[in-house]
Enzyme design. Structure first.
Site, mmCIF file in Angstrom:
data_model
loop_
_atom_site.group_PDB
_atom_site.id
_atom_site.type_symbol
_atom_site.label_atom_id
_atom_site.label_comp_id
_atom_site.label_asym_id
_atom_site.label_seq_id
_atom_site.Cartn_x
_atom_site.Cartn_y
_atom_site.Cartn_z
ATOM 1 N N GLU A 220 1.366 -4.592 -9.385
ATOM 2 C CA GLU A 220 2.582 -3.853 -9.742
ATOM 3 C C GLU A 220 2.264 -3.063 -11.000
ATOM 4 O OE1 GLU A 220 4.882 -3.648 -7.763
ATOM 5 O OE2 GLU A 220 4.695 -5.410 -6.489
ATOM 6 N N CYS A 254 8.427 -0.186 -16.112
ATOM 7 C CA CYS A 254 7.437 0.462 -15.242
ATOM 8 C C CYS A 254 8.020 1.533 -14.343
ATOM 9 C CB CYS A 254 6.697 -0.588 -14.400
ATOM 10 S SG CYS A 254 7.788 -1.590 -13.365
#
Length: 478
Positions: A220, A254
Site C-alpha cells: 500500500e 497516502c
C-alpha cells in the site's frame, strides 16, 4: 520469548516458532478467528487513552479526538466488519466440473485456507490503522501475524507492543520494534505473506528482500493523487472537500489530493473558495490544537523544500489561512498552494505528503488526463462534476487504485470493497472479502467419480487407430 524485547537476531526464532504453532494447531475455526479479532477489539478499547496520548506526543501535536476517529475507531470498524462476516467468507465455493465427469458424479470446490504467518509493517502517518486494518483481514483468514510498527512513532510503537504482550501469545500475534536495521531483517524473513505500507522507494527494497524467499506481497503505497474539477462542478463543494482533506492529518495521508486540475476560467474562483473553506476550518494555524503537526523536522524540511523550489522557479504561492514562518519545534503549517509551477518543479514529481497542494489550470479535459498519464499511476483519483458522460470518460481513460466522485478519500472507508493500488501505488488489497481472499490460499479440490472411463474410451495407452482422428475432430473454432 517476549514480543517487547525482540532483537533483529531473535526475529527468525519468533517466526519459526509461530509457523510451527500454526501447523500444530491445524484448522482454525470461525469461532477461534472471531475470538482473536474480539481480543484486538478489546485491546483498542482498553488501551485507547495511552495510544492517543502516544500519538499526540509522537506527532508533536495531534488532536486526541482525531486520533480516536482515524486510528482507533477506523481500526475498530475494520475489525468488527471482519468479525461479523468471516464465517460467510470461509465457506467452500462449489465449482463447475468439466464434461463428462460432471455426469459421472465428480465434484469440485475451492477452499479458503490460511497461509500461515503474515508480517505487517505499518507506517507513521496512521500508526494503528496501517497495522490493524490489514490485521483484521489476516486474522479473519485464520493466519497468525508479526507486526512491526513504524520507528518514526516510537511511543505509539511501545504502547502497541505492550498491549499485544498483555492480550496475545506471541505465537498468535507478536510485535517487534526497531529501526531500519530491523526493517531489513524483517522483510528478508520467509513469511507466508508480507504487508508493507509506505513509500514507493522503500517498497522496491521490500520487494527485493521478499524475493529472496518468494514471499507474496501486499504493498500500500501512494503517489500524486489528482483531482479533476469539471466546468459542471459545484465549485464551493469541491473546494470544501479538498480543504477538509488537506486539513485531515496535516495532509499526511497516502490518498490525500496532491494536484488539482481546474478549468482556466475558474482558477481564481476556485482559489478564493479554497481560501474561504480552509479558513473556516482553521482561523489560525499557530498554537491551534486542532492542527496536526508535520511529524518531524525532516519531513517539514522536505515539504518546505518542495514549496521553496517552486517559489524559486517563479511559481505563485498562496498560504491559507495566512502565511506563517517555519518553526521546526511547533511544525504546524498553513496550507501552501502552489499555482501552476514550472514543469520541472520538484513538487510536480514528488508525493507531497503534507500541508501543500498544486493547482494547475487546464483548457481541455484531455490536457489534464495527459498530464496525469505522464506520472506513475496514483493510489486515488477524484472527479468533481455533474456531467455523467464526462464522468464515464474520466473513469475509462485513467488508472488509479480507487476513485471518489464529488468528494475525496471516501472510497477508502468502504468496508465491502477492496482498497489497494496499481503499478507504483501498490499491489494487492485489504478490506472486506477481498482482504480475506488476499490472505487466504484459494485451494482447488477435485473429487473424482467412482468410475474412470478413460480406458474404455481409448484415451490411455496403448492408443488405438481411432485416437488421433478423434482428437483432430475436437480441434474446432465453435
Amino acid at each position: 520469548m517476549t514480543c517487547t524485547q525482540i532483537t533483529p537476531e531473535q526475529l527468525p526464532q519468533v517466526l519459526q516458532a509461530q509457523k510451527a504453532a500454526f501447523v500444530a494447531h491445524g484448522p482454525v475455526t470461525a469461532q477461534q478467528r472471531r475470538e482473536r479479532l474480539q481480543r484486538v477489539i478489546e485491546l483498542l478499547v482498553r488501551y485507547q487513552q495511552p495510544l492517543v496520548d502516544a500519538m499526540d506526543a509522537d506527532f508533536g501535536g495531534r488532536p486526541q479526538g482525531f486520533s480516536l476517529m482515524n486510528d482507533v475507531i477506523g481500526s475498530l470498524a475494520s475489525l468488527k466488519y471482519a468479525r461479523d462476516h468471516l464465517e460467510h467468507w470461509m465457506q467452500d465455493e462449489p465449482r463447475e466440473v468439466f464434461s463428462p465427469y460432471d455426469q459421472l458424479g465428480a465434484k469440485a470446490w475451492v477452499m479458503h485456507q490460511p497461509k500461515g504467518s503474515v508480517g505487517i509493517i505499518g507506517t507513521w502517518n496512521a500508526p494503528l490503522f496501517t497495522l490493524l486494518s490489514p490485521l483484521a483481514c489476516v486474522l479473519a483468514a485464520g493466519n497468525r501475524a508479526i507486526l512491526k510498527p513504524s520507528e518514526v512513532v516510537p511511543r505509539t510503537a511501545a504502547v502497541v507492543a505492550q498491549a499485544f504482550a498483555e492480550l496475545f501469545d506471541p505465537l498468535e500475534v507478536a510485535v517487534v520494534n526497531g529501526d531500519a536495521e530491523l526493517a531489513q531483517v524483517f522483510t528478508s524473513q520467509p513469511f507466508d505473506h508480507l504487508v508493507f505500507t509506505g513509500s514507493t522507494a522503500v517498497a522496491r527494497s521490500v520487494m527485493r528482500n521478499a524475493a529472496l524467499n518468494l514471499v507474496p506481497l501486499t504493498l500500500e503505497l501512494g503517489g500524486k493523487s489528482p483531482v479533476i474539477i469539471s466546468r459542471t462542478a459545484d465549485l464551493a463543494k469541491a473546494a470544501f472537500s479538498i480543504a477538509a482533506a488537506k486539513a485531515n492529518n496535516g495532509g499526511q495521508i497516502c490518498i490525500n489530493p496532491d494536484v488539482v486540475y481546474v478549468p482556466q476560467g475558474l482558477l481564481d474562483d476556485f482559489l478564493g473558495a479554497l481560501r474561504t473553506a480552509y479558513g473556516e476550518l482553521f482561523s489560525r494555524i499557530e498554537d491551534n490544537p486542532d492542527v496536526v503537526a508535520v511529524i518531524n523536522a525532516r519531513h517539514l524540511q522536505r515539504v518546505e523544500g518542495y514549496v521553496q523550489d517552486a517559489r524559486d522557479r517563479g511559481a505563485r504561492i498562496e498560504s491559507y489561512p495566512q502565511p506563517l514562518a517555519v518553526d521546526e519545534q511547533q511544525r504546524r503549517r498553513p496550507l501552501q498552494v502552489v499555482v501552476n509551477p514550472p514543469r520541472d518543479s520538484q513538487i510536480l514529481h514528488e508525493e507531497i505528503f503534507g500541508p501543500a497542494l498544486v493547482v494547475l489550470p487546464y483548457a481541455q479535459l484531455d490536457e489534464a488526463l495527459a498530464d496525469i498519464h505522464s506520472r506513475e499511476r496514483p493510489l486515488a483519483l477524484y472527479y468533481f462534476g455533474q456531467n455523467e458522460e464526462e464522468q464515464r470518460y474520466v473513469l475509462q481513460h485513467t488508472h488509479s487504485g480507487g476513485v471518489t466522485i464529488n468528494d475525496v478519500m471516501m472510497h477508502a472507508a468502504l468496508h465491502d470493497a477492496p482498497f489497494g493500488g496499481i503499478g507504483a501505488s501498490g499491489m494487492g488489497h485489504y478490506h472486506g472479502r477481498e482482504g480475506f481472499l488476499e490472505f487466504s490460499h484459494m485451494r482447488t479440490v477435485f473429487k473424482a467419480p467412482a468410475h474412470d472411463p478413460r480406458r474404455e474410451w481409448g484415451l490411455l495407452p496403448p492408443y488405438g487407430e481411432h485416437f488421433l482422428p478423434t482428437m483432430q475432430s475436437m480441434v474446432t473454432a465453435d
